[in-house]
Design a protein around this motif. Sequence first.
Motif, short mmCIF file in Angstrom:
data_model
loop_
_atom_site.label_atom_id
_atom_site.label_comp_id
_atom_site.label_asym_id
_atom_site.label_seq_id
_atom_site.Cartn_x
_atom_site.Cartn_y
_atom_site.Cartn_z
N PRO A 82 0.80 -1.24 0.00
CA PRO A 82 0.00 0.00 0.00
C PRO A 82 0.83 1.28 0.00
CG PRO A 82 -0.95 -1.58 1.53
CD PRO A 82 0.37 -2.14 1.09
N VAL A 83 2.03 1.25 0.61
CA VAL A 83 2.87 2.46 0.60
C VAL A 83 3.70 2.55 -0.68
CG1 VAL A 83 4.94 1.56 1.75
CG2 VAL A 83 4.28 3.93 2.10
N LEU A 84 3.99 1.40 -1.31
CA LEU A 84 4.77 1.41 -2.55
C LEU A 84 3.93 1.79 -3.77
CD1 LEU A 84 7.18 -1.67 -2.39
CD2 LEU A 84 7.75 0.75 -2.18
N ASN A 85 2.65 1.42 -3.77
CA ASN A 85 1.81 1.68 -4.94
C ASN A 85 1.84 3.14 -5.38
OD1 ASN A 85 1.15 -0.97 -5.07
ND2 ASN A 85 -0.98 -0.76 -4.46
N PRO A 86 1.59 4.10 -4.47
CA PRO A 86 1.63 5.51 -4.90
C PRO A 86 3.01 5.92 -5.42
CG PRO A 86 0.61 5.31 -2.73
CD PRO A 86 1.21 3.99 -3.05
N LEU A 87 4.06 5.42 -4.79
CA LEU A 87 5.42 5.77 -5.23
C LEU A 87 5.69 5.21 -6.62
CD1 LEU A 87 7.38 5.06 -1.91
CD2 LEU A 87 6.81 7.30 -2.88
N ILE A 88 5.31 3.95 -6.84
CA ILE A 88 5.55 3.31 -8.14
C ILE A 88 4.80 4.04 -9.25
CG2 ILE A 88 5.14 1.22 -9.50
CD1 ILE A 88 5.64 -0.37 -6.87
N TYR A 89 3.51 4.32 -9.01
CA TYR A 89 2.70 4.96 -10.06
C TYR A 89 3.14 6.40 -10.31
CZ TYR A 89 -0.62 1.15 -10.60
OH TYR A 89 -1.19 -0.07 -10.90
N SER A 90 3.51 7.13 -9.24
CA SER A 90 3.89 8.53 -9.42
C SER A 90 5.27 8.66 -10.08
CB SER A 90 3.88 9.28 -8.08
OG SER A 90 4.77 8.68 -7.16
N MET A 91 6.17 7.72 -9.79
CA MET A 91 7.51 7.79 -10.37
C MET A 91 7.53 7.30 -11.82
SD MET A 91 10.23 6.74 -7.37
CE MET A 91 9.53 5.11 -7.11
N ARG A 92 6.70 6.31 -12.14
CA ARG A 92 6.76 5.68 -13.46
C ARG A 92 5.77 6.29 -14.45
NH1 ARG A 92 10.95 3.13 -14.86
NH2 ARG A 92 9.71 1.95 -16.34
N ASN A 93 4.88 7.17 -13.97
CA ASN A 93 3.83 7.69 -14.85
C ASN A 93 4.03 9.19 -15.03
OD1 ASN A 93 1.14 8.77 -15.62
ND2 ASN A 93 0.60 6.60 -15.56
N LYS A 94 4.37 9.61 -16.24
CA LYS A 94 4.71 11.01 -16.50
C LYS A 94 3.53 11.95 -16.28
CE LYS A 94 6.90 14.02 -19.95
NZ LYS A 94 5.92 15.10 -19.77
N GLU A 95 2.34 11.55 -16.75
CA GLU A 95 1.17 12.43 -16.62
C GLU A 95 0.82 12.67 -15.15
OE1 GLU A 95 -1.56 10.12 -18.90
OE2 GLU A 95 -1.30 11.35 -20.70
N LEU A 96 0.87 11.61 -14.36
CA LEU A 96 0.58 11.75 -12.93
C LEU A 96 1.67 12.56 -12.24
CD1 LEU A 96 -1.32 11.03 -10.61
CD2 LEU A 96 -0.06 8.90 -10.31
N LYS A 97 2.92 12.32 -12.63
CA LYS A 97 4.04 13.06 -12.04
C LYS A 97 3.90 14.56 -12.35
CE LYS A 97 8.03 11.17 -12.72
NZ LYS A 97 9.32 10.82 -13.37
N ASP A 98 3.53 14.88 -13.59
CA ASP A 98 3.36 16.28 -13.97
C ASP A 98 2.21 16.94 -13.19
OD1 ASP A 98 5.41 16.03 -15.76
OD2 ASP A 98 4.12 15.77 -17.52
N ALA A 99 1.13 16.17 -13.00
CA ALA A 99 -0.01 16.71 -12.24
C ALA A 99 0.36 16.96 -10.78
CB ALA A 99 -1.19 15.74 -12.32
N LEU A 100 1.14 16.06 -10.21
CA LEU A 100 1.60 16.24 -8.82
C LEU A 100 2.52 17.44 -8.69
CD1 LEU A 100 2.31 12.51 -7.88
CD2 LEU A 100 0.56 13.96 -6.85
N ASN A 101 3.43 17.62 -9.66
CA ASN A 101 4.33 18.77 -9.64
C ASN A 101 3.56 20.08 -9.84
OD1 ASN A 101 6.62 17.18 -9.29
ND2 ASN A 101 6.94 16.92 -11.49
N LYS A 102 2.52 20.03 -10.68
CA LYS A 102 1.68 21.20 -10.91
C LYS A 102 0.95 21.59 -9.63
CE LYS A 102 -2.28 22.65 -13.69
NZ LYS A 102 -3.27 22.23 -14.71
N GLY A 103 0.51 20.55 -8.87
CA GLY A 103 -0.20 20.81 -7.61
C GLY A 103 0.73 21.45 -6.58
N ARG A 104 2.01 21.03 -6.57
CA ARG A 104 2.96 21.61 -5.61
C ARG A 104 3.28 23.06 -5.98
NH1 ARG A 104 5.90 16.70 -6.56
NH2 ARG A 104 5.43 15.13 -4.95
N ALA A 105 3.32 23.32 -7.30
CA ALA A 105 3.64 24.68 -7.75
C ALA A 105 2.50 25.63 -7.44
CB ALA A 105 3.93 24.67 -9.24
#
Length: 307
Positions: free
Chosen positions: A284-307
Amino acid sequence: MGDENRTIDIQFHFHPFSPILEIQILIFVAFLLMYIGSLIGNATIFLTVWAEHSLHTPMYFFLANLAVLEIFYSSTVAPLALVNLLTMGRIPISVTGCGTQMFFFVFLGSADCILLGIMAYDRFVAIWDPLRYTLIMRWQLCAQLAMGALVLGFILALQLTALIFHLPFCGQNRITHFYCDVLPILRLACGDTRMQEAMIFIVSVIILTLPFSLISISYVFIVGAILKIRSAEGRHKAFSTCSSHLTVVLLQYGCCSLIYLRPSSSYNPEMGRVVSVVYTFVTPVLNPLIYSMRNKELKDALNKGRA
């Protein structure tokens, strides 16, 4: 009647990982950090998908559903496990409480495994037939598939839990585990357990073997379709999206299969407890890390949210 009264009066105790309090506290801290990490990570994925309009696609709809399932799934196990780590297993759980925990564990765990199979089908359609993807994966179908995973998980969990707790429990009441898992509880029953063992095998085949077989077949076609993509960027994006899902699948199905797709007579309580840590706390703790690190669209959305 005597067996039923004895069963109602029984309270189960969880066997501690170690008789040394300091080691228990170290395990408690590790479990607590993983649990908090899973809550934050999965909640972040769900809220990001919900808030970011560009992620309103079938793939991220299923990912958001998986994140919510993981939150409830880990919360079924973690709080009681953490309490018992600190108290050295002195806090008992009633038969009713144990049955309730087992039901939700099997229900949410089954739905989780089925949903991973559905996600593989979604990736298969997206890569094998991209032009008709939106026609095939309509929102109505996505909602039906997600609801179907929940309904099937609910039915299997209800039947299995009712069958196991129909047995009489007497004598030994110490569970060599940190939650009310199916096989450790079955070992405490003092009746004939052949029917329950058969049911466990049937449920395991339905939620582990069948979805994993479909996932394996899907990925054979997916790899074939990816290799036909002409652009290197397109192949990289497709492999990146699928590899994150495949990593999660191997972790979840691999560990669960080690426990549930073996004869009950060969079950090792100590190994079962260690392997269970992987799919109740680590995955359960690895799933978010795996998907956020390996998925560009999700990674970009997360970075956009932080900005």
